[in-house]
Design an enzyme around this catalytic site. Structure first.
Site, PDB file in Angstrom:
ATOM      1  N   ASP A   1       0.850  -1.190   0.000  1.00  0.00           N
ATOM      2  CA  ASP A   1       0.000   0.000   0.000  1.00  0.00           C
ATOM      3  C   ASP A   1       0.885   1.239   0.000  1.00  0.00           C
ATOM      4  O   ASP A   1       1.761   1.386   0.858  1.00  0.00           O
ATOM      5  CB  ASP A   1      -0.907   0.006   1.230  1.00  0.00           C
ATOM      6  CG  ASP A   1      -1.974  -1.079   1.167  1.00  0.00           C
ATOM      7  OD1 ASP A   1      -2.018  -1.801   0.151  1.00  0.00           O
ATOM      8  OD2 ASP A   1      -2.757  -1.202   2.123  1.00  0.00           O
TER       9      ASP A   1
ATOM     10  N   ASP B   1     -15.361  -3.610  -2.168  1.00  0.00           N
ATOM     11  CA  ASP B   1     -15.158  -3.496  -0.726  1.00  0.00           C
ATOM     12  C   ASP B   1     -16.531  -3.442  -0.071  1.00  0.00           C
ATOM     13  O   ASP B   1     -17.363  -2.622  -0.461  1.00  0.00           O
ATOM     14  CB  ASP B   1     -14.372  -2.231  -0.389  1.00  0.00           C
ATOM     15  CG  ASP B   1     -13.073  -2.139  -1.171  1.00  0.00           C
ATOM     16  OD1 ASP B   1     -12.488  -3.203  -1.462  1.00  0.00           O
ATOM     17  OD2 ASP B   1     -12.652  -1.019  -1.498  1.00  0.00           O
TER      18      ASP B   1
END
Length: 261
Positions: free
Chosen positions: A8, A139
Site C-alpha cells: 500500500d 469493498d
C-alpha cells in the site's frame, strides 16, 4: 491458492492502514521497490499494489513508486529466469488513458473499485478495451458495497454488482471485508464463498488474514472459485510467514501457479 502480498502506497512510502483510515497509517518501508524485492525473495508469485493517495484523490498519486516496483520485479524475473510475475494495481484509476499508461508501464492487471460502482459505463468500456486485464475491487461491509476509499457506504448488494460486472467481462473480483481489513480478525469465509459460488470468474479474498489457520481455511474452499488471498498486516507484523504459508497452500491444494515455474 495464491498468497498475494499487498504493498500500500502513501506519499511514496509502503504503509498499512487500519480499516482504511488514512490517519491510522503505519510506515513499513520508505523504499517500496525494496519491499517488493523482499516479498519476491519470500516466494511471492504476484504483487498487489494500492495507491492510497490516489484512491482518495481520484487520480494517480504514486506513479513513481509504482514504476520503481515494476522495475524491481522485472529485474528479479530476469535474474531468476521467470517469464512473468504479475503485478496488479488499484487506487485512483478513473479513465482509460490512465489504464493504458499503467499497462504500458508493465502492470498486468488494473483494479477498478469506486469508479466501477459509480460509473459502470467506464468499467464496461475498460473491459472491452483491455480484455483480461481488468479486475474489479469490491469493498463491502455487512454485504453492502463501500466506495471512495471506504469512506462511503452504498446501498448496493455486493453479489448483485459482482454478477453485473462479470457480464461486462472483468477478469476477477477482489472482495474485501472492510470490517476486518487491517484488523487480522480472520477472513470472512462465509461471505467470500457465497460471492464465489454466485460467479464463474475467480474471486480473490482480502481482509482479515491473521495466521496460517486462515490460509488453511481458504484452501479448504478454494474449489468454490477462490483463486487467492491478499495478505497485508499479517505478513508485515509477522503473524504469517509468506514463504511457509505459500508452501502450505501448495501442499493443501496440490498445485503451484505457473509463475513459480
Amino acid at each position: 491458492m495464491l498468497l498475494i502480498p499487498a504493498i500500500d502506497l502513501k506519499d511514496g512510502h509502503c504503509v498499512r492502514l487500519k480499516q482504511g483510515d488514512m490517519d491510522q497509517a503505519t510506515v513499513f518501508s520508505e523504499d517500496p521497490a525494496e519491499m517488493a524485492r523482499h516479498w519476491l525473495l519470500q516466494g511471492a508469485r504476484r504483487l498487489h499494489l494500492v495507491d492510497l493517495n490516489g484512491a482518495f484523490a481520484g487520480k494517480p498519486k504514486n506513479e513513481s513508486a509504482v514504476k520503481s516496483i515494476l522495475q524491481a520485479v522485472r529485474e528479479y524475473a530476469e535474474k531468476n529466469g521467470i517469464e512473468e510475475i504479475p503485478v496488479q494495481l488499484g487506487g485512483g484509476i478513473r479513465d482509460l488513458d490512465t489504464i493504458e499508461r499503467y499497462l504500458d508501464d508493465g502492470l498486468s492487471y488494473i483494479i477498478i473499485g469506486t469508479a466501477a460502482v459509480k460509473n459502470p459505463g467506464f468499467l464496461h468500456d475498460a473491459c472491452s478495451a483491455f480484455p483480461g486485464q481488468i479486475i474489479v475491487g469490491l469493498d463491502a461491509k455487512d454485504g453492502k458495497v463501500a466506495t471512495d476509499g471506504w469512506s462511503k457506504l452504498s446501498g448496493h448488494e455486493v453479489i448483485d454488482l459482482a454478477k453485473k460486472f462479470e457480464d461486462y467481462g472483468c477478469e476477477s473480483i477482489i472482495y474485501t471485508d472492510i470490517g476486518r481489513d487491517g484488523m487480522m480478525g480472520g477472513v470472512n469465509i462465509e461471505a467470500t464463498v457465497k460471492l464465489a459460488q454466485s460467479m464463474t470468474i475467480p474471486v480473490i479474498a482480502s481482509g482479515g488474514v491473521h495466521n496460517i489457520k486462515d490460509v488453511e481455511a481458504l484452501c479448504a474452499v478454494q474449489d468454490e472459485g477462490i483463486e487467492g488471498v491478499i495478505c497485508g498486516r499479517s505478513i508485515y507484523e509477522g503473524t504469517l510467514d509468506l514463504r511457509s504459508a505459500q508452501d502450505r497452500a501448495d501442499e493443501l491444494t496440490d498445485e503451484a501457479p505457473e509463475a513459480d515455474a
